[in-house]
Design an enzyme around this catalytic site. Structure first.
Site, PDB file in Angstrom:
ATOM      1  N   ARG A  37       0.970  -1.442   0.096  1.00 21.01           N
ATOM      2  CA  ARG A  37       0.443   0.458  -0.135  1.00 21.01           C
ATOM      3  C   ARG A  37       0.389   1.153   0.001  1.00 21.01           C
ATOM      4  O   ARG A  37       1.817   0.709   0.211  1.00 21.01           O
ATOM      5  CB  ARG A  37      -0.895  -0.058   1.493  1.00 21.01           C
ATOM      6  N   ASP A  46      -2.229   6.287  12.316  1.00 16.67           N
ATOM      7  CA  ASP A  46      -3.329   4.703  12.852  1.00 16.67           C
ATOM      8  C   ASP A  46      -3.126   4.160  14.194  1.00 16.67           C
ATOM      9  O   ASP A  46      -4.104   3.495  14.525  1.00 16.67           O
ATOM     10  CB  ASP A  46      -3.334   3.501  11.596  1.00 16.67           C
ATOM     11  N   SER A 134       4.651  -0.899   2.814  1.00 22.13           N
ATOM     12  CA  SER A 134       4.634  -2.233   3.587  1.00 22.13           C
ATOM     13  C   SER A 134       4.183  -3.685   3.152  1.00 22.13           C
ATOM     14  O   SER A 134       3.310  -4.116   2.654  1.00 22.13           O
ATOM     15  CB  SER A 134       2.823  -2.184   4.085  1.00 22.13           C
ATOM     16  N   ASP A 180      -1.699  -0.873   7.795  1.00 21.55           N
ATOM     17  CA  ASP A 180      -1.402  -1.313   6.550  1.00 21.55           C
ATOM     18  C   ASP A 180      -2.395  -2.620   6.065  1.00 21.55           C
ATOM     19  O   ASP A 180      -1.781  -2.981   5.142  1.00 21.55           O
ATOM     20  CB  ASP A 180       0.226  -1.803   6.451  1.00 21.55           C
ATOM     21  N   TYR A 230      10.523   3.177  15.556  1.00 19.85           N
ATOM     22  CA  TYR A 230       8.780   3.835  15.247  1.00 19.85           C
ATOM     23  C   TYR A 230       8.000   2.853  16.827  1.00 19.85           C
ATOM     24  O   TYR A 230       7.063   4.000  17.457  1.00 19.85           O
ATOM     25  CB  TYR A 230       8.462   2.009  14.542  1.00 19.85           C
TER      26      TYR A 230
HETATM   27  P1  ADP Z   1       8.162  -2.921   4.655  1.00 20.61           P
HETATM   28  O1  ADP Z   1       6.482  -3.515   5.740  1.00 20.61           O
HETATM   29  O2  ADP Z   1       7.985  -1.506   5.434  1.00 20.61           O
HETATM   30  O3  ADP Z   1       8.678  -3.724   3.721  1.00 20.61           O
HETATM   31  P2  ADP Z   1       9.180  -4.752   6.998  1.00 20.61           P
HETATM   32  O4  ADP Z   1      10.743  -4.302   7.628  1.00 20.61           O
HETATM   33  O5  ADP Z   1       7.684  -3.805   8.143  1.00 20.61           O
HETATM   34  O6  ADP Z   1       9.229  -3.510   6.007  1.00 20.61           O
HETATM   35  O7  ADP Z   1       8.642  -5.755   6.498  1.00 20.61           O
HETATM   36  C1  ADP Z   1       9.601  -6.208   5.856  1.00 20.61           C
HETATM   37  C2  ADP Z   1       9.715  -7.900   6.308  1.00 20.61           C
HETATM   38  O8  ADP Z   1       8.923  -8.725   5.895  1.00 20.61           O
HETATM   39  C3  ADP Z   1      11.075  -8.156   5.764  1.00 20.61           C
HETATM   40  O9  ADP Z   1      12.321  -8.155   6.275  1.00 20.61           O
HETATM   41  C4  ADP Z   1      10.884  -9.752   5.482  1.00 20.61           C
HETATM   42  O10 ADP Z   1      11.718 -10.620   7.059  1.00 20.61           O
HETATM   43  C5  ADP Z   1       9.761  -9.974   5.398  1.00 20.61           C
HETATM   44  N1  ADP Z   1       9.096  -9.749   4.070  1.00 20.61           N
HETATM   45  C6  ADP Z   1       8.545  -8.535   3.010  1.00 20.61           C
HETATM   46  N2  ADP Z   1       8.212  -9.261   1.833  1.00 20.61           N
HETATM   47  C7  ADP Z   1       9.069 -10.574   1.163  1.00 20.61           C
HETATM   48  C8  ADP Z   1       8.735 -11.753   0.530  1.00 20.61           C
HETATM   49  N3  ADP Z   1       8.180 -11.742  -1.078  1.00 20.61           N
HETATM   50  N4  ADP Z   1       9.412 -12.928   1.144  1.00 20.61           N
HETATM   51  C9  ADP Z   1       9.553 -12.792   1.939  1.00 20.61           C
HETATM   52  N5  ADP Z   1       9.662 -12.200   3.182  1.00 20.61           N
HETATM   53  C10 ADP Z   1       9.517 -10.797   3.335  1.00 20.61           C
HETATM   54 MG    MG Z   2       6.040  -2.968   7.350  1.00 20.93          MG
END
Ligand code: ADP
Ligand code: MG
Length: 391
Positions: A37, A46, A134, A180, A230
């Site tokens: 998003r 939020d 997200s 999110d 955060y």
């Molecule tokens: P955001 O939600 O802003 O992208 P976050 O740190 O909250 O950042 O989430 C990222 C985490 O989500 C990654 O470190 C991983 O653990 C997990 N993640 C996201 N996409 C994938 C994916 N395609 N495969 C495996 N893990 C994922």
């Molecule tokens: Mg996240």
């Protein structure tokens, strides 16, 4: 070509099915998708009973799966080695960390009384990771949708989003608000998801004017501060509300914050001013959209960014540079408004612009940002897209 293509969902689904075959030698029987998003306005409120206005982007996490005869979930993503999650007992957090999103959502279903059958699953994604778009909520909502498919059941959408939020709290350790997961679960084509975070009710607001384009610019930086930062911001807002003697930020006015300024002390006073101002800005933005007054969004997005930079202190040099470039292009160059989006400390900016100028604006954002930082950003346009669903 500064504007990147959003890979078609059908291609991602094909990739996920092919990955299931090559990793587990299995044919997919269920395929689930959930989007990331972008938030137009209403940042870091939020978890403060505020209003937020994100939409689901046409960047998805897709999971292909089928049942196995084992009592474990075998899950893999990209180059990560497959992980086995036992299903006979309630799931608990563990290593590797990325699999905790599976464990957390599985646990949510177990707590509802479901027995999860053994399954194999492969994840593919077009949502940039850790870019403020997200990917974590997209992953949770895709897993929840997959489990709905495997269990042949359908959760109420709100309950599903809250289950995913709980997974993020308890298994990823991020005390996030509801934005999110609500955006990923409730998103619809050509609709913004205006969420009243006090009532927990989403309202779908039409956003389909083809003359407007939303550009997302990933700065490609992710500062370490994001983890503790955060939680610290959330804590400051809780402290502020308690010191103001109110039950909800919706009952606090700017005058209340200004009167209590010294007593609140720094930085709680500035954090409080952000919350109250951002709630008002988001209400004003929703009203402007209702009246098709897109121009009014510009100053509101600008004020939102400044408040996040100065009062809430969640921006960073790279986000400020990207927003600064958009501001310099200005209204005459087709830019209506720009701000950082998401949790901050890196990640992405969102720029609302005239569609006829979008390519040129993307080109300037990419060129000037690289000149200033040495980093090649990732820039793409996105329209409000369909939320989590089975394919
Ligand atoms: P955001 O939600 O802003 O992208 P976050 O740190 O909250 O950042 O989430 C990222 C985490 O989500 C990654 O470190 C991983 O653990 C997990 N993640 C996201 N996409 C994938 C994916 N395609 N495969 C495996 N893990 C994922
Ligand atoms: Mg996240």
């Amino acid at each position: 070509m500064p504007l990147q293509i959003n890979p078609p969902l059908a291609d991602l689904a094909d990739d996920a099915v092919a990955a299931l075959k090559s990793t587990f030698d299995q044919d997919a029987t269920v395929t689930a998708a959930a989007p990331g998003r972008v938030n137009l306005i209403g940042e870091h409120i939020d978890y403060c009973d505020g209003f937020v206005m994100p939409f689901a982007i046409d960047r998805y996490i897709v999971i292909a799966a089928t049942t196995n005869d084992l009592s474990v979930a075998r899950v893999s993503s990209g180059d990560e080695p497959p992980v086995s999650i036992p299903l006979r007992e309630p799931a608990t957090p563990g290593e590797p960390k990325w699999a905790n999103y599976f464990r957390g959502v599985i646990r949510g279903f177990q707590d509802r009384g479901h027995t999860i059958p053994g399954f194999d699953a492969t994840v593919v994604s077009s949502v940039p990771l850790g870019a403020g778009l997200s990917s974590s909520a997209a992953l949770e909502c895709a897993i929840a949708t997959l489990l709905e498919g495997l269990l042949d059941t359908v959760l109420d959408t709100r309950e599903k989003a809250l289950l995913c939020q709980k997974a993020e709290h308890d298994f990823a350790g991020v005390p996030c608000g509801i934005m999110d997961q609500f955006a990923s679960a409730f998103g619809q084509t050509n609709k913004l998801v205006l969420i009243d975070c006090q009532s927990g009710e989403p309202d779908l607001v039409p956003f389909e004017n083809p003359d407007l384009t939303v550009l997302i610019a990933n700065t490609k930086v992710h500062h370490e501060l994001s983890d503790g930062g955060y939680a610290a911001r959330r804590k400051a807002t809780e402290d502020g509300l308690a010191m103001l003697g109110k039950d909800s930020w919706r009952d606090v006015t700017l005058a209340d914050v200004e009167q209590a300024w010294d007593r609140l002390g720094d930085p709680v006073n500035r954090r409080s001013r952000h919350v109250v101002g951002e709630i008002a800005r988001t209400v004003a933005a929703a009203k402007a959209l209702e009246g098709n007054d897109f121009e009014a969004l510009g100053p509101l997005m600008s004020a939102s960014h400044d408040s996040l930079r100065d009062d809430f202190e969640v921006s960073c040099k790279e986000l400020d540079i990207m927003v600064g470039i958009a501001r310099a292009i200005g209204r005459s160059g087709g830019v209506i408004g720009a701000r950082m989006t998401g949790g901050g400390f890196g990640g992405s900016t969102v720029t609302l612009c005239e569609s006829s100028q979008a390519e040129a604006i993307a080109s300037t954002l990419a060129g000037e940002y690289e000149k200033a930082t040495g980093i090649v950003p990732e820039i793409f346009a996105s329209r409000p897209s369909q939320g989590a669903h089975l394919i």
